[in-house]
Enzyme design. Sequence first.
Site, mmCIF file in Angstrom:
data_model
loop_
_atom_site.group_PDB
_atom_site.id
_atom_site.type_symbol
_atom_site.label_atom_id
_atom_site.label_comp_id
_atom_site.label_asym_id
_atom_site.label_seq_id
_atom_site.Cartn_x
_atom_site.Cartn_y
_atom_site.Cartn_z
ATOM 1 N N SER A 100 3.696 -3.299 0.185
ATOM 2 C CA SER A 100 3.664 -1.839 0.115
ATOM 3 C C SER A 100 2.228 -1.332 0.306
ATOM 4 C CB SER A 100 4.261 -1.386 -1.221
ATOM 5 O OG SER A 100 4.476 0.014 -1.237
ATOM 6 N N MET A 101 1.670 -0.591 -0.643
ATOM 7 C CA MET A 101 0.308 -0.093 -0.499
ATOM 8 C C MET A 101 -0.674 -1.236 -0.280
ATOM 9 S SD MET A 101 -2.165 1.972 -3.165
ATOM 10 C CE MET A 101 -2.725 0.446 -3.968
#
Length: 293
Positions: A100-101
Amino acid sequence: MFSELKFPVPWGHVAAKAWGPSEGHPVLCLHGWLDNANTFDKLLPLLPRDCYYVAMDFSGHGLSSHRPAGSPYHFLDYVSDVRRVAAALQWRRFTLMGHSMGGSVAGMFCFLYPEMVDKLILLENLGFLLAPEDTEAWLKSKRMVIDRLLSLEAKQRTPKARSPEAALQRLLEANRHLTAESGAILLQRGATETPAGLVYNRDMRVRTSTRWTLGTAQARRQKSLCESPTGGIRVYPQRAHPASGGAWKSFCAPERARGGVWDHQQLPDGAEHQSQALGRRITAAVVQENREL
């Protein structure tokens, strides 16, 4: 088994946990927004055992120190965290795996320090976010970051303590893709026990962090750099990130980008978050690529 690590930084320390032989091929693992290094607890035991895996907590997450009072969390600060940890480990070239991030941070690190990355593995990465073409939208987004930070500081209060059951329930409500087992694993590192109950470790200012955006030409340059055959880089399951308020859009939506670094590979139905499916795919890539290097 894993070992706990701490890397000194000017505002405190960056925490991490490590698996495998320290002389093994180095792999740095980056978690997602509001998560922590325990993200990889179920996955890493399924990967090649001759690698040395270090999963770090970004600043303001997990067991890492919060940034000083008055300091916002910028996207590039997370990239700096990665560079600091790599320097502390004395790693000159290593594999980056981000969720994700953490995948976005890994991609930007690869863009800035391509000579240090031999492989890039992204799990459910957001992709590149293009800067708003409309100037007013850009100005509004930057103003919102500052206003949210000041509002949060004005409302500072003692962190809320919850019972273990309530803390888990709140986490699951905010992250409906998590199972109860996964939520409990994240809480082991994401909360601290106090006399009043569990208190989340994350810095609430993380919620006001600024997004890092690229112009179209910059995004294409980053994409071509990641695809360079000399980098030996592969990217694994991705998902498109929906537009937010019309101001942001994903550069690598799978329906618009096929092949190469942005190939969107489907996992078996219902198994997107299952560690074993990911483990098999990543193991095949790591083993194959290590033979090539």
